[in-house]
Design an enzyme around this catalytic site. Structure first.
Site, PDB file in Angstrom:
ATOM      1  N   LYS A  55       1.069  -1.058  -0.032  1.00 32.42           N
ATOM      2  CA  LYS A  55       0.114  -0.242   0.346  1.00 32.42           C
ATOM      3  C   LYS A  55       0.590   1.333   0.055  1.00 32.42           C
ATOM      4  O   LYS A  55       2.052   1.398   0.708  1.00 32.42           O
ATOM      5  CB  LYS A  55      -0.373   0.239   1.332  1.00 32.42           C
ATOM      6  N   SER A 130      -9.523   1.426   3.247  1.00 33.61           N
ATOM      7  CA  SER A 130      -9.229   2.133   2.557  1.00 33.61           C
ATOM      8  C   SER A 130      -7.646   1.462   1.707  1.00 33.61           C
ATOM      9  O   SER A 130      -7.424   2.145   0.405  1.00 33.61           O
ATOM     10  CB  SER A 130      -7.549   3.365   2.980  1.00 33.61           C
ATOM     11  N   SER A 154      -9.451  -1.115   6.872  1.00 31.64           N
ATOM     12  CA  SER A 154      -8.762  -0.829   5.349  1.00 31.64           C
ATOM     13  C   SER A 154      -8.203  -2.253   5.531  1.00 31.64           C
ATOM     14  O   SER A 154      -8.432  -2.077   3.738  1.00 31.64           O
ATOM     15  CB  SER A 154      -8.039   0.146   5.778  1.00 31.64           C
TER      16      SER A 154
HETATM   17  N1  GLN Z   1     -13.605   3.241   6.477  1.00 31.15           N
HETATM   18  C1  GLN Z   1     -12.647   4.103   7.804  1.00 31.15           C
HETATM   19  C2  GLN Z   1     -12.234   5.062   8.006  1.00 31.15           C
HETATM   20  O1  GLN Z   1     -12.477   5.567   6.905  1.00 31.15           O
HETATM   21  C3  GLN Z   1     -11.125   2.519   7.787  1.00 31.15           C
HETATM   22  C4  GLN Z   1      -9.666   3.310   7.631  1.00 31.15           C
HETATM   23  C5  GLN Z   1      -8.760   2.854   7.836  1.00 31.15           C
HETATM   24  O2  GLN Z   1      -8.621   1.765   8.411  1.00 31.15           O
HETATM   25  N2  GLN Z   1      -7.607   3.499   7.338  1.00 31.15           N
HETATM   26  O3  GLN Z   1     -11.359   5.657   8.700  1.00 31.15           O
END
Ligand code: GLN
Length: 459
Positions: A55, A130, A154
């Site tokens: 990532k 994400s 995420s």
């Molecule tokens: N959907 C969560 C957010 O928007 C997940 C974020 C993450 O785990 N980086 O904060």
């Protein structure tokens, strides 16, 4: 399994063509180059020659680190994250950096400043987020595994949307040195892979205390050899899951019953507060962590402004996307002077109560099962779920971050052509229980591949 067709070193051209063909459809990588970091990997080890994606909020020397945001466009990573370096030492080769919601903020990867990532199962739908690029790349067979970061789901949510495994370890067990901070008390390094064995192997290599990350801890090992007998199943209120996810959840419960596990249905009263507590803590920490992107030291610098203050303001205004700005504002709001008790400190107290609630349940059972997300992969744009609904839908994944506990999203079924996963949470440091249950379920229902997917093995 490894056959001639799927060995990259014997067949580089067809691998590159394969990647290229899929990338036209899914857009999972921001940078891709199988040669660039080959020299950094050992030639032998448990993952010798295995390609993987990282990532783009991890530092990998040789590639840029953009975090999916214009504010870091073109910034070269000056060093390599410990998690990645350990995998390189075990022989694995980074082939590229995967797309993400800017700074990990989102559930769709649509908040990337650079490109859209599509779900390999249906390109009109998101791959989740994400870590959407990592999940899509694994699901399309471009790499056997990829790294993601998990602050509120995420890794698990995109894995579930793409029909692969998404693993979040106990907080602190994998070094975060070289991972860009979003919300430091929640962030962990996670694994997305096509099999349980690959997930376990990658985690085993990455775990361990790191002198460069003072939040990292030594893994004490499982207290009961990872044995699983009793599973608590979270009762889900009627109407809170889509029909597809509800059907899939029932299938998982039946599968566990058939396999002879003792099932207990539970309520988690604190779940009502999970989303507000998560968004209070995550945005507060993000507003502090993102203060370093000021347009002066590195990254995007605006041409508008006559002094450092003005340049900083316009760089941040032009460099950050809307979702990131929204969260910085929210975080600044909950932390503003005189109001910390009302929001941030209150959220921290509820967080402690949540952990106590989980610990109590774990005195009686080995694991807790719950959904990953209320729907299967949704469509791009706001037609299915608008940005607010997407946040509300984070409730099943955020709980593991707030409590610091390990959690694993495993494929559960295919419903109307889309994969759906189910999630297990274990007590702290009991990752073995998660791998063990997932292996048993994998024998019943392995990760499915969308048509045209090959599994490439070695570079
Ligand atoms: N959907 C969560 C957010 O928007 C997940 C974020 C993450 O785990 N980086 O904060």
């Amino acid at each position: 399994m490894q056959d001639k067709d799927t060995n990259i070193s014997q067949n580089t051209d067809s691998y590159l063509k394969y990647v290229n063909d899929w990338e036209q459809k899914i857009g999972s990588f921001l940078e891709f180059d199988i040669e660039r970091t080959k020299g950094f990997s050992k030639l032998e080890g448990p993952l010798a020659g295995i390609p993987f994606g990282v990532k783009d909020n991890f530092a990998v020397e040789g590639f840029d680190i953009t975090c999916g945001s214009k504010i870091l466009k073109g910034v070269a990573a000056p060093y390599t994250a410990t998690s990645v370096a350990k995998l390189q030492d075990a022989g694995a080769v980074v082939v590229g950096k995967t797309n993400l919601d800017a700074f990990g903020m989102g559930s769709s990867t649509d908040n990337s400043a650079f490109k859209v990532t599509n779900n390999p199962w249906d390109t009109e739908r998101v791959a989740g987020g994400s870590s959407g690029g990592s999940a899509a790349a694994v699901a399309a067979g471009l790499v056997p595994f990829a790294l993601g970061s998990d602050t509120g789901g995420s890794v698990r949510q995109p894995a579930s949307f793409c029909g692969v495994y998404g693993f979040k370890p106990t907080y602190g067990v994998v070094s975060r040195y070289g991972l860009t901070a979003y919300a430091s008390s929640l962030d962990v390094v996670g694994v997305i892979a096509g099999t349980v064995e690959m997930t376990r192997t990658v985690f085993d290599i990455m775990k361990g205390q790191d002198i460069k990350d003072n939040t990292s801890v030594k893994h004490p090992g499982s207290r009961n050899n990872g044995d699983v007998k009793k599973i608590a199943v979270l009762k889900v209120e009627d109407g809170s899951l889509s029909k597809d996810v509800e059907d899939s959840y029932s299938k998982s419960i039946k599968r566990l019953e058939k396999l002879g596990f003792e099932i207990n249905y539970i309520d988690l009263p604190s779940f009502e507060y999970v989303v507000p507590v998560y968004y209070t803590i995550a945005t507060a920490e993000a507003s502090a962590n993102l203060a370093r992107y000021n347009g002066l030291r590195y990254g995007y610098r605006s041409k508008n402004g006559n002094n450092p203050g003005e340049i900083m303001q316009s760089s941040r205004d032009e460099g950050f996307g809307d979702e990131v700005k929204l969260r910085i504002l929210l975080g600044t709001y909950v932390l503003r002077s005189g109001f910390q008790d009302q929001f941030y400190h209150k959220a921290q107290k509820i967080r402690t109560a949540m952990r106590n609630e989980f610990d109590k349940i774990f005195e009686l059972v080995d694991l807790i099962m719950m959904p990953v997300f209320p729907t299967a992969a949704f469509k791009h744009g706001s037609t299915d779920l608008d940005p607010f609904q997407q946040k509300v839908a984070d409730l099943y994944t955020c709980a593991a971050n707030l409590t610091g506990l390990p959690a694993f999203a495993v494929p559960s079924s295919i419903e109307n052509g889309l994969p759906v996963g189910v999630q297990f949470t274990a007590p702290a440091f009991e990752e073995d229980r998660l791998f063990n249950i997932a292996e048993v379920l994998e024998a019943e229902f392995p990760s499915q591949s969308v048509e045209g997917v090959k599994n490439w093995s070695k570079v």
